[in-house]
Scaffold this active site. Sequence first.
Site, PDB file in Angstrom:
ATOM      1  N   SER A 320       0.601  -1.364   0.104  1.00  0.00           N
ATOM      2  CA  SER A 320      -0.012   0.103   0.046  1.00  0.00           C
ATOM      3  C   SER A 320       0.764   1.334   0.142  1.00  0.00           C
ATOM      4  O   SER A 320       0.251   2.427  -0.212  1.00  0.00           O
ATOM      5  CB  SER A 320      -0.921  -0.157   1.411  1.00  0.00           C
ATOM      6  N   ASP A 344     -17.319   1.982  -1.134  1.00  0.00           N
ATOM      7  CA  ASP A 344     -16.468   0.519  -1.045  1.00  0.00           C
ATOM      8  C   ASP A 344     -17.299  -0.324  -0.356  1.00  0.00           C
ATOM      9  O   ASP A 344     -17.723  -0.128   0.868  1.00  0.00           O
ATOM     10  CB  ASP A 344     -15.042   0.837  -0.075  1.00  0.00           C
TER      11      ASP A 344
END
Length: 597
Positions: A320, A344
């Site tokens: 990430s 999401d």
Amino acid sequence: MGENEEFNGRLRVLGFLVVLVIAVLIGRAGYLQIYEGDTYARLADGNRIRIIPSMAPRGTFFDRNGELLVTNRPGFAVSLLPLTEPISDAVIYRVSDLVKVPVEDIKARIAAHVGFNPIRIKSDVTQDIVSVIEEQKSLYPGVVIEVQPIRNYIYHEKAAHTFGYVSEINDTELEKMKADGYKTGDIIGKFGLEKIYDKELRGKNGGEQVEVDVAGRPVQILGKKEPIPGDDLVLTIDKNLQLAAEKAVDEQLALIHANAAAAVALDPQTGEVLALVSRPAFDPNLFAHGISTKDWNVLNNNPFHPMDNKAITGEYPPGSTFKIVTGTAALTEGVVSPTEKILDTGRHWIIPKGNAEGEALGWIDFTQALAHSDNVYFYEMGNRLGIDRLEKYARMFGLGAATGIDLPYEADGLVANRRYKEKNFEDGEWYLSETFDAAIGQGFNLVTPLQAAMVMGEIAADGKRYKPHLVKRIVGPDGKTVKDVAPELLSRLEVPENVIQLVQNGLHDVTKYGTAASSFRGFTIDIAGKTGTAENPHGRDHGWFVAYGPYSSPNIVVAVIVEQGGFGSQSAVPIGRKILEAAFGVNQPSAALPSKQ
């Protein structure tokens, strides 16, 4: 009368020839004595005078504050000096037994020897060996004790991969370096800064002009030339921060039962490396006096490769932490606005790829997505950008190429791209799922910890990328500066200023309410950071953490990876925090257990 005249004529000719020969001989003798006398005197002295070289001490290493890091200590070497006749087999066997070097190795060194330099058999021998040779000179004709400086790495394993080590030049190296004045028996830098700056560090050897008797034993010293020490290196390293970083890494590895890690700390405004750690490590002192087979086998058989400088040679999926690149690209290309919210639900709606452990964050904007390291959001950024634009921005950040740090063997890393897959895989077609992987730092992407630090440093320095370096100044033996190493600006991010500010805000929120917030609760210095977890098919995932501070005026960037450490927030963040504590002089107790990411 005719016969007498003929005889007298012959006699005059013969007399003339005799006189001519004598004159030539006298003239030649005079020429040799008057005009060539010095030359032949030197040749005659060559039969009884030899030069015994004296090794120059290597330059020393200091940290940025003048603290001594690497120096030399006096040592003794057993050498052979065949001045008037070859070393006898009897002497070779005695030396072999005394210093525990095989006879075959000694004979091989003798066979390869050229010139009058001593043939070094064993360096850094103990005082009892020196005493035996000195007290029993008649049993060791042609054997000498050389006083030589031995490299001394004061902190042993600490910063070993930065300093490197020295050892005797081998045949392959000699063949390449002979033209530069290197000789058999020379001690050279083999790794780290010792290798890169060997010519500056090695100095100029001196020697003694020694008269010997017919047996080759020294009679008297006729002259002496003092060796000139090599240049000193003033490093960018901060000794205290380096030791704190080493301690933080070791403590964390022991706590989570991991075996390998790397950490880098640098100044984003100059490129100066403040600390560099790689684990496992090695003691470079083992090489300074010739590493034993036993010690070499211990290092060579370690499955976690202690001789690798993982900070610059370790190539890992960035996880990430790569979202810094993806986010910068998405905002700059206008495929998303800072305020646009994306839903999401835990998985992307085109390809069912989701967040760690199925987490769903609902409607989120850019800053929230970066702070919480939301995969679904950045999958969508990858979908909108496409792999070609992702590649473009990754290379703009400097990924996929060595940084140019002054250390050997730096890896390039890898930027995910179509050409790489076409070249290396039978199925060369590029798939959307691979773009998704690339967008969150998985798939083909590989970076070194130093490259990860550089990416974070570019954001901290408002888009500027400086060449990382470890030497701040080179100082001659007279104390005068030979060279100052100035910061070198390599590039600037070709993105709007407000895009960098948006990324900075998101990274700041990582430590306020995001994936590293619990670890930095109560921390007295404002920090920006990013956690990451890199998938590993060979065991537990690798844990990442990159950070910079102070947030408003950054002067340090930290990058940490823990191999098979699991979530970065749990494995790498504690190391990063301790390094930042040491850098800022704070020591706050850790808060509750960090979140997972």
